[in-house]
Write a protein that holds these residues in place. Structure first.
Motif, short mmCIF file in Angstrom:
data_model
loop_
_atom_site.label_atom_id
_atom_site.label_comp_id
_atom_site.label_asym_id
_atom_site.label_seq_id
_atom_site.Cartn_x
_atom_site.Cartn_y
_atom_site.Cartn_z
N GLY A 151 0.82 -1.21 0.00
CA GLY A 151 0.00 0.00 0.00
C GLY A 151 0.85 1.25 0.00
O GLY A 151 2.03 1.22 0.34
N GLU A 181 0.67 5.96 -0.58
CA GLU A 181 -0.11 7.20 -0.72
C GLU A 181 -0.30 7.52 -2.21
O GLU A 181 0.34 6.93 -3.07
CB GLU A 181 0.59 8.33 0.02
CG GLU A 181 0.72 8.06 1.52
CD GLU A 181 -0.60 7.58 2.14
OE1 GLU A 181 -1.62 8.28 1.96
OE2 GLU A 181 -0.61 6.53 2.78
N ASP A 182 -1.19 8.51 -2.45
CA ASP A 182 -1.67 8.70 -3.83
C ASP A 182 -0.57 9.01 -4.84
O ASP A 182 -0.55 8.43 -5.93
CB ASP A 182 -2.74 9.80 -3.85
CG ASP A 182 -3.99 9.39 -3.07
OD1 ASP A 182 -4.10 8.20 -2.73
OD2 ASP A 182 -4.83 10.26 -2.81
N GLN A 241 1.84 6.13 -5.38
CA GLN A 241 1.05 5.08 -6.03
C GLN A 241 0.94 5.33 -7.54
O GLN A 241 1.01 4.39 -8.34
CB GLN A 241 -0.33 5.07 -5.37
CG GLN A 241 -1.33 4.15 -5.99
CD GLN A 241 -2.67 4.19 -5.28
OE1 GLN A 241 -2.80 4.71 -4.17
NE2 GLN A 241 -3.69 3.65 -5.90
N CYS A 288 -4.06 -3.08 -1.15
CA CYS A 288 -4.57 -1.71 -1.13
C CYS A 288 -4.10 -0.91 -2.35
O CYS A 288 -4.59 -1.16 -3.44
CB CYS A 288 -4.21 -1.04 0.19
SG CYS A 288 -5.25 0.39 0.53
N ALA A 289 -3.17 0.04 -2.20
CA ALA A 289 -2.71 0.77 -3.38
C ALA A 289 -2.23 -0.21 -4.44
O ALA A 289 -2.41 0.02 -5.64
CB ALA A 289 -1.60 1.74 -3.01
N GLN A 338 -5.12 -1.39 -6.33
CA GLN A 338 -5.63 -0.35 -7.22
C GLN A 338 -4.75 -0.18 -8.46
O GLN A 338 -5.24 0.01 -9.57
CB GLN A 338 -5.75 0.96 -6.43
CG GLN A 338 -6.71 0.87 -5.26
CD GLN A 338 -6.77 2.15 -4.43
OE1 GLN A 338 -6.16 3.16 -4.77
NE2 GLN A 338 -7.50 2.11 -3.33
N ARG A 397 -12.89 8.22 4.59
CA ARG A 397 -11.75 7.30 4.56
C ARG A 397 -12.06 6.09 5.43
O ARG A 397 -12.58 6.24 6.53
CB ARG A 397 -10.52 8.03 5.08
CG ARG A 397 -9.24 7.29 4.86
CD ARG A 397 -8.03 8.16 5.19
NE ARG A 397 -6.84 7.49 4.73
CZ ARG A 397 -6.33 7.60 3.52
NH1 ARG A 397 -6.89 8.41 2.65
NH2 ARG A 397 -5.27 6.93 3.15
N GLU A 413 -7.41 -1.70 7.60
CA GLU A 413 -7.50 -0.98 6.32
C GLU A 413 -7.34 0.51 6.55
O GLU A 413 -7.61 1.01 7.65
CB GLU A 413 -8.84 -1.27 5.63
CG GLU A 413 -10.05 -0.84 6.43
CD GLU A 413 -11.37 -1.29 5.80
OE1 GLU A 413 -11.45 -1.38 4.56
OE2 GLU A 413 -12.33 -1.53 6.56
N HIS A 442 -7.90 3.52 3.63
CA HIS A 442 -7.98 3.93 2.21
C HIS A 442 -9.22 4.74 1.97
O HIS A 442 -10.19 4.68 2.73
CB HIS A 442 -8.00 2.69 1.31
CG HIS A 442 -9.14 1.74 1.57
ND1 HIS A 442 -10.28 1.71 0.79
CD2 HIS A 442 -9.34 0.80 2.53
CE1 HIS A 442 -11.11 0.78 1.26
NE2 HIS A 442 -10.57 0.22 2.32
N TYR A 494 -7.55 -5.40 0.68
CA TYR A 494 -7.30 -4.14 1.39
C TYR A 494 -6.65 -4.40 2.75
O TYR A 494 -6.41 -3.47 3.51
CB TYR A 494 -8.60 -3.34 1.55
CG TYR A 494 -8.88 -2.48 0.34
CD1 TYR A 494 -8.19 -1.29 0.16
CD2 TYR A 494 -9.77 -2.86 -0.65
CE1 TYR A 494 -8.40 -0.49 -0.96
CE2 TYR A 494 -9.99 -2.08 -1.77
CZ TYR A 494 -9.29 -0.90 -1.92
OH TYR A 494 -9.49 -0.11 -3.03
#
Ligand code: GLN
Length: 247
Positions: free
Chosen positions: A60, A62-63, A66, A93-94, A97, A127, A149, A151, A197
């Motif tokens: 996982g 962060e945006d 990612q 998670c990330a 995605q 979130r 989790e 996210h 997740y």
């Protein structure tokens, strides 16, 4: 039965925020306890993801990191080749995605994923933060999966993809069109992507899932005595889930 297991930990600097790199340590340790050698190789940011590994681990993040991980994965035909030839991917998670078609980036941008798995992640609120308990797909033969989790994304699975399991506590994929499911199991050629997740790291708290991944490489594994640290972590999460309510 192969005696060496090749594990790629993909972009740990970008997808290491939640300690998911621990999944590689768990796999290597549980292999070693059985006298099997596991080699963990870190695929660093900026490198294409190579073929030639048995297991690929995505964590996982962060945006922004990612999005960088997605760009690297999009430019890596080696990953798809390896999975089509029988490799297994665990994506958290990330990572989940990034392997889908699109996910939300910063400032509401729709970022393109690698498209390895037919799933899409869209923005959500609030979130999802907290414990997550998943009853895994019965075909996997696994006990309840525990973890946490953190996210905002909500994930919708495409028709050929089934969930990793049913959410008993927490949110999981959280898409209103497919409520109460977590993660994904996607068959890709001779290989498979297992996504979730669940952080924890998920394999530290769910050793049976770690063994499922190892068995996908080496075949049937000799059983191990229960790992006291994993059992303690599972008991703690089970107790907390009972307090917050298990569905
Ligand atoms: N940035 C993604 C989200 O918030 C993934 C977070 C994570 O990997 N924990 O949905």
């Amino acid at each position: 039965m192969t005696s060496s297991i090749r594990i790629a930990l993909v972009y740990p600097e970008l997808l290491g925020t939640y300690g998911d790199g621990g999944n590689a340590l768990v796999l290597a340790r549980r292999a070693a306890w059985r006298g099997l050698h596991a080699e963990v190789v870190e695929v660093t940011a900026g490198q294409p993801v190579p073929s030639g590994f048995d297991l690929y681990l995505y964590g996982g993040g962060e945006d922004d990191p990612q999005s960088l991980a997605a760009a690297g994965t999009r430019d890596s035909p080696g990953l798809r080749r390896a999975v089509e030839q029988g490799a297994t991917v665990l994506a958290v998670c990330a990572g989940l995605q990034v392997l889908g078609s699109h996910f939300p980036g910063t400032d509401g941008r729709r970022v393109e994923g690698s498209g390895l798995v037919d799933l899409e992640t869209v923005p959500g609120a609030p979130r999802a933060v907290g414990d997550l308990v998943v009853e895994p797909d019965a075909t996997l033969g696994l006990p309840l999966l525990y973890g946490y989790e953190n996210h905002t994304g909500r994930t919708l699975l495409g028709p050929g993809v089934r969930p990793l399991g049913r959410v008993r506590s927490g949110l999981g994929n959280g898409h209103e069109a497919q409520p109460d499911v977590d993660g994904a199991i996607a068959e890709v050629g001779a290989g498979r992507v297992i996504a979730t997740y669940l952080h924890g790291p998920v394999l530290a708290q769910n050793p049976a899932l770690a063994d499922l991944l190892l068995a996908s490489v080496v075949g049937t594994l000799p059983p191990l005595d229960p790992d006291p640290a994993a059992e303690a972590a599972r008991a703690l999460r089970a107790a907390r889930a009972r307090q917050t309510g298990v569905r």
